[in-house]
Design a protein around this motif. Structure first.
Motif, PDB file in Angstrom:
ATOM      1  N   SER A  50       2.219   2.129  -3.225  1.00 55.28           N
ATOM      2  CA  SER A  50       1.142   2.386  -4.192  1.00 55.28           C
ATOM      3  C   SER A  50       0.916   1.230  -5.160  1.00 55.28           C
ATOM      4  O   SER A  50       0.378   1.414  -6.246  1.00 55.28           O
ATOM      5  CB  SER A  50       1.400   3.683  -4.974  1.00 55.28           C
ATOM      6  N   ASP A  51       1.339   0.027  -4.763  1.00 56.70           N
ATOM      7  CA  ASP A  51       1.052  -1.163  -5.565  1.00 56.70           C
ATOM      8  C   ASP A  51      -0.330  -1.726  -5.235  1.00 56.70           C
ATOM      9  O   ASP A  51      -0.895  -2.491  -6.023  1.00 56.70           O
ATOM     10  CB  ASP A  51       2.111  -2.243  -5.339  1.00 56.70           C
TER      11      ASP A  51
ATOM     12  N   PRO B  36      -4.231  -0.398  -3.453  1.00 56.14           N
ATOM     13  CA  PRO B  36      -4.970   0.779  -2.966  1.00 56.14           C
ATOM     14  C   PRO B  36      -5.123   0.718  -1.443  1.00 56.14           C
ATOM     15  O   PRO B  36      -5.120  -0.359  -0.849  1.00 56.14           O
ATOM     16  CB  PRO B  36      -6.334   0.655  -3.653  1.00 56.14           C
ATOM     17  N   ASN B  37      -5.245   1.870  -0.835  1.00 56.27           N
ATOM     18  CA  ASN B  37      -5.477   1.925   0.607  1.00 56.27           C
ATOM     19  C   ASN B  37      -6.876   1.391   0.907  1.00 56.27           C
ATOM     20  O   ASN B  37      -7.785   1.551   0.102  1.00 56.27           O
ATOM     21  CB  ASN B  37      -5.339   3.367   1.100  1.00 56.27           C
TER      22      ASN B  37
ATOM     23  N   VAL C  15       0.842  -1.199   0.000  1.00 59.34           N
ATOM     24  CA  VAL C  15       0.000   0.000   0.000  1.00 59.34           C
ATOM     25  C   VAL C  15       0.875   1.246   0.000  1.00 59.34           C
ATOM     26  O   VAL C  15       0.633   2.192  -0.765  1.00 59.34           O
ATOM     27  CB  VAL C  15      -0.968   0.001   1.215  1.00 59.34           C
ATOM     28  N   ALA C  16       1.904   1.252   0.848  1.00 56.12           N
ATOM     29  CA  ALA C  16       2.801   2.415   0.920  1.00 56.12           C
ATOM     30  C   ALA C  16       3.525   2.655  -0.404  1.00 56.12           C
ATOM     31  O   ALA C  16       3.785   3.801  -0.774  1.00 56.12           O
ATOM     32  CB  ALA C  16       3.814   2.215   2.043  1.00 56.12           C
TER      33      ALA C  16
END
Length: 146
Positions: A48-49, A51-52, A45-46
């Motif tokens: 950006s692979d 989504p949050n 997630v961090a």
């Protein structure tokens, strides 16, 4: 480096790299709910692979599904599902106003849901129906006054 080459970490990263497991929350959710998998998910997630998402809500929904499925009677499962979906989770989403829920909020809902399951079990043991339950007269009077 030694952490990366150990057990499940190595297997999960290898599966992701070799496209055996898609880099998706759903694919990681199929793995055991352990810190290592949570950490890999948070790193993705961090980066950006992925989504949050609200992981606490996902855990809560999984807990609801498991608890409801484990209840003995079909009628009890239906009542628990409705109570969890239309009362507990709906109220929690409204209160969170789009923010991630906290671990404490997750635990409070779990406690309420377990209490409901225990109540249904107790009613079954007493050969009583939920519809036969009533508030004591004093409680009815105070709830009608407010």
């Amino acid at each position: 480096m030694s952490w990366l080459s150990k057990g499940i970490v190595s297997a999960v990263l290898s599966d992701l790299a070799c496209c055996k497991r898609p880099p998706a929350h759903e694919a990681l959710d199929e793995l055991p709910d352990i810190k290592v998998v949570k950490h890999i998910s948070s790193v993705l997630v961090a980066a950006s692979d992925l989504p949050n998402r609200d992981d606490q809500m996902v855990r809560l929904e999984r807990h609801v599904k498991d608890l409801v499925a484990s209840h003995a009677s079909p009628g009890g499962r239906q009542i628990l599902h409705r109570y969890a979906t239309w009362h507990l989770i709906r109220r929690l989403r409204r209160r969170s106003r789009g923010n991630d829920i906290t671990h404490t909020q997750l635990n409070v809902v779990r406690v309420h849901l377990r209490a409901a399951a225990y109540l249904l079990d107790w009613l079954t043991d007493q050969a009583l129906a939920l519809a036969s339950c009533q508030l004591p007269a004093a409680s009815r009077a105070s709830s009608n006054a407010g």
